[in-house]
Every structure is written in C-alpha cells, then in structure tokens.
Motif scaffolding. Structure first.
Motif, PDB file in Angstrom:
ATOM      1  N   MET A   1       0.842  -1.185   0.000  1.00 37.62           N
ATOM      2  CA  MET A   1       0.000   0.000   0.000  1.00 37.62           C
ATOM      3  C   MET A   1       0.884   1.244   0.000  1.00 37.62           C
ATOM      4  N   THR A   2       0.485   2.214  -0.782  1.00 36.95           N
ATOM      5  CA  THR A   2       1.251   3.435  -0.940  1.00 36.95           C
ATOM      6  C   THR A   2       0.597   4.584  -0.183  1.00 36.95           C
ATOM      7  N   LYS A   3       1.417   5.471   0.337  1.00 42.56           N
ATOM      8  CA  LYS A   3       0.916   6.683   0.986  1.00 42.56           C
ATOM      9  C   LYS A   3       1.254   7.863   0.093  1.00 42.56           C
ATOM     10  N   ILE A   4       0.221   8.623  -0.286  1.00 39.40           N
ATOM     11  CA  ILE A   4       0.408   9.787  -1.143  1.00 39.40           C
ATOM     12  C   ILE A   4      -0.068  11.014  -0.382  1.00 39.40           C
ATOM     13  N   GLU A   5       0.779  12.052  -0.353  1.00 39.18           N
ATOM     14  CA  GLU A   5       0.398  13.303   0.309  1.00 39.18           C
ATOM     15  C   GLU A   5       0.115  14.357  -0.752  1.00 39.18           C
ATOM     16  N   LEU A   6      -1.024  15.020  -0.597  1.00 36.67           N
ATOM     17  CA  LEU A   6      -1.412  16.082  -1.514  1.00 36.67           C
ATOM     18  C   LEU A   6      -1.545  17.406  -0.766  1.00 36.67           C
ATOM     19  N   ASP A   7      -1.205  18.491  -1.464  1.00 30.03           N
ATOM     20  CA  ASP A   7      -1.526  19.834  -0.980  1.00 30.03           C
ATOM     21  C   ASP A   7      -2.844  20.209  -1.644  1.00 30.03           C
ATOM     22  N   VAL A   8      -3.840  20.547  -0.843  1.00 29.31           N
ATOM     23  CA  VAL A   8      -5.161  20.911  -1.369  1.00 29.31           C
ATOM     24  C   VAL A   8      -5.416  22.381  -1.066  1.00 29.31           C
ATOM     25  N   THR A   9      -5.794  23.148  -2.081  1.00 29.61           N
ATOM     26  CA  THR A   9      -6.083  24.565  -1.901  1.00 29.61           C
ATOM     27  C   THR A   9      -7.567  24.825  -2.137  1.00 29.61           C
ATOM     28  N   GLY A  10      -8.069  25.866  -1.515  1.00 29.49           N
ATOM     29  CA  GLY A  10      -9.457  26.264  -1.710  1.00 29.49           C
ATOM     30  C   GLY A  10     -10.407  25.774  -0.635  1.00 29.49           C
ATOM     31  N   MET A  11      -9.930  24.978   0.314  1.00 28.26           N
ATOM     32  CA  MET A  11     -10.789  24.514   1.407  1.00 28.26           C
ATOM     33  C   MET A  11     -10.884  25.617   2.459  1.00 28.26           C
ATOM     34  N   THR A  12     -12.129  25.979   2.817  1.00 28.67           N
ATOM     35  CA  THR A  12     -12.312  27.058   3.783  1.00 28.67           C
ATOM     36  C   THR A  12     -13.131  26.655   5.001  1.00 28.67           C
ATOM     37  N   CYS A  13     -13.751  25.469   4.955  1.00 27.41           N
ATOM     38  CA  CYS A  13     -14.631  25.085   6.066  1.00 27.41           C
ATOM     39  C   CYS A  13     -14.744  23.561   6.152  1.00 27.41           C
ATOM     40  N   GLY A  14     -15.478  23.106   7.149  1.00 31.23           N
ATOM     41  CA  GLY A  14     -15.669  21.669   7.332  1.00 31.23           C
ATOM     42  C   GLY A  14     -16.363  21.010   6.160  1.00 31.23           C
ATOM     43  N   HIS A  15     -17.283  21.737   5.506  1.00 30.27           N
ATOM     44  CA  HIS A  15     -17.965  21.169   4.337  1.00 30.27           C
ATOM     45  C   HIS A  15     -16.952  20.885   3.227  1.00 30.27           C
ATOM     46  N   CYS A  16     -16.028  21.814   3.024  1.00 24.04           N
ATOM     47  CA  CYS A  16     -14.982  21.616   2.008  1.00 24.04           C
ATOM     48  C   CYS A  16     -14.147  20.373   2.337  1.00 24.04           C
ATOM     49  N   GLN A  17     -13.772  20.241   3.592  1.00 22.44           N
ATOM     50  CA  GLN A  17     -12.977  19.102   4.042  1.00 22.44           C
ATOM     51  C   GLN A  17     -13.726  17.804   3.775  1.00 22.44           C
ATOM     52  N   THR A  18     -15.025  17.775   4.083  1.00 24.10           N
ATOM     53  CA  THR A  18     -15.839  16.585   3.850  1.00 24.10           C
ATOM     54  C   THR A  18     -15.953  16.284   2.364  1.00 24.10           C
ATOM     55  N   ALA A  19     -16.141  17.317   1.547  1.00 26.36           N
ATOM     56  CA  ALA A  19     -16.267  17.126   0.104  1.00 26.36           C
ATOM     57  C   ALA A  19     -14.993  16.529  -0.487  1.00 26.36           C
ATOM     58  N   VAL A  35      -7.935  14.143   5.635  1.00 26.09           N
ATOM     59  CA  VAL A  35      -7.821  15.504   5.114  1.00 26.09           C
ATOM     60  C   VAL A  35      -7.765  16.462   6.296  1.00 26.09           C
ATOM     61  N   ASN A  36      -6.766  17.325   6.306  1.00 30.65           N
ATOM     62  CA  ASN A  36      -6.595  18.296   7.381  1.00 30.65           C
ATOM     63  C   ASN A  36      -6.883  19.695   6.839  1.00 30.65           C
ATOM     64  N   LEU A  37      -7.975  20.286   7.295  1.00 35.32           N
ATOM     65  CA  LEU A  37      -8.391  21.606   6.826  1.00 35.32           C
ATOM     66  C   LEU A  37      -7.351  22.671   7.170  1.00 35.32           C
ATOM     67  N   GLN A  38      -6.801  22.624   8.388  1.00 32.57           N
ATOM     68  CA  GLN A  38      -5.867  23.651   8.837  1.00 32.57           C
ATOM     69  C   GLN A  38      -4.571  23.674   8.019  1.00 32.57           C
ATOM     70  N   THR A  39      -4.053  22.491   7.709  1.00 30.74           N
ATOM     71  CA  THR A  39      -2.775  22.437   6.984  1.00 30.74           C
ATOM     72  C   THR A  39      -2.961  22.369   5.472  1.00 30.74           C
ATOM     73  N   GLY A  40      -4.181  22.061   5.015  1.00 31.21           N
ATOM     74  CA  GLY A  40      -4.422  21.922   3.583  1.00 31.21           C
ATOM     75  C   GLY A  40      -3.786  20.669   3.000  1.00 31.21           C
ATOM     76  N   LYS A  41      -3.596  19.665   3.839  1.00 29.34           N
ATOM     77  CA  LYS A  41      -2.963  18.416   3.401  1.00 29.34           C
ATOM     78  C   LYS A  41      -3.983  17.282   3.362  1.00 29.34           C
ATOM     79  N   ALA A  42      -3.797  16.415   2.396  1.00 30.13           N
ATOM     80  CA  ALA A  42      -4.582  15.184   2.319  1.00 30.13           C
ATOM     81  C   ALA A  42      -3.602  14.029   2.229  1.00 30.13           C
TER      82      ALA A  42
END
Length: 69
Positions: A1-19, A35-42
């Motif tokens: 199994m592989t672990k991939i880290e992504l930088d996600v931009t545009g998330m502003t709230c819990g709904h964004c994190q859930t989406a 997915v971490n809303l504060q750091t913008g990492k997935a």
C-alpha cells in the motif's frame, strides 16, 4: 500500500474538508483518506495513482498537487 500526500487549496470550512474526503474516497484503489483543513494536506493510503487523485479533487473545484518534502 502506498501513501500519497497532496496539498489541497481552496478549502475554507468543514464542508470543504468533507467534500474533498468523499471525492478522494471515491477514487478506485483508495483505502483510507485523512484531510486536514488547517494544513491543507490530504494523506491517501492505497493503490490509486497520484494523477487520478489530483484530477478528482480538481473536478470537485479545489486545487491539488503532490506535496513535496
């Protein structure tokens, strides 16, 4: 199994994190998503290709790129 880290931009709230979480979990080969809303990492565990993950997040309306150490 592989672990991939992504930088996600545009998330502003819990709904964004859930989406973003639901979108990443829908990609074939994904076993787990954190997915971490504060750091913008997935962090994605599984056999999905990074390009598939990035495309899925972008289709949902957010920015995504591979995290660099």
């Amino acid at each position: 199994m592989t672990k991939i880290e992504l930088d996600v931009t545009g998330m502003t709230c819990g709904h964004c994190q859930t989406a973003v979480t639901k979108t990443l979990k829908s990609v074939p080969g994904v076993d787990d998503v954190q997915v971490n809303l504060q750091t913008g990492k997935a962090v994605v565990q599984g056999a999905a290709q990074p390009e598939q993950l990035i495309a899925a997040v972008q289709e949902e309306g957010y920015g995504a790129s591979l995290s660099t150490p």
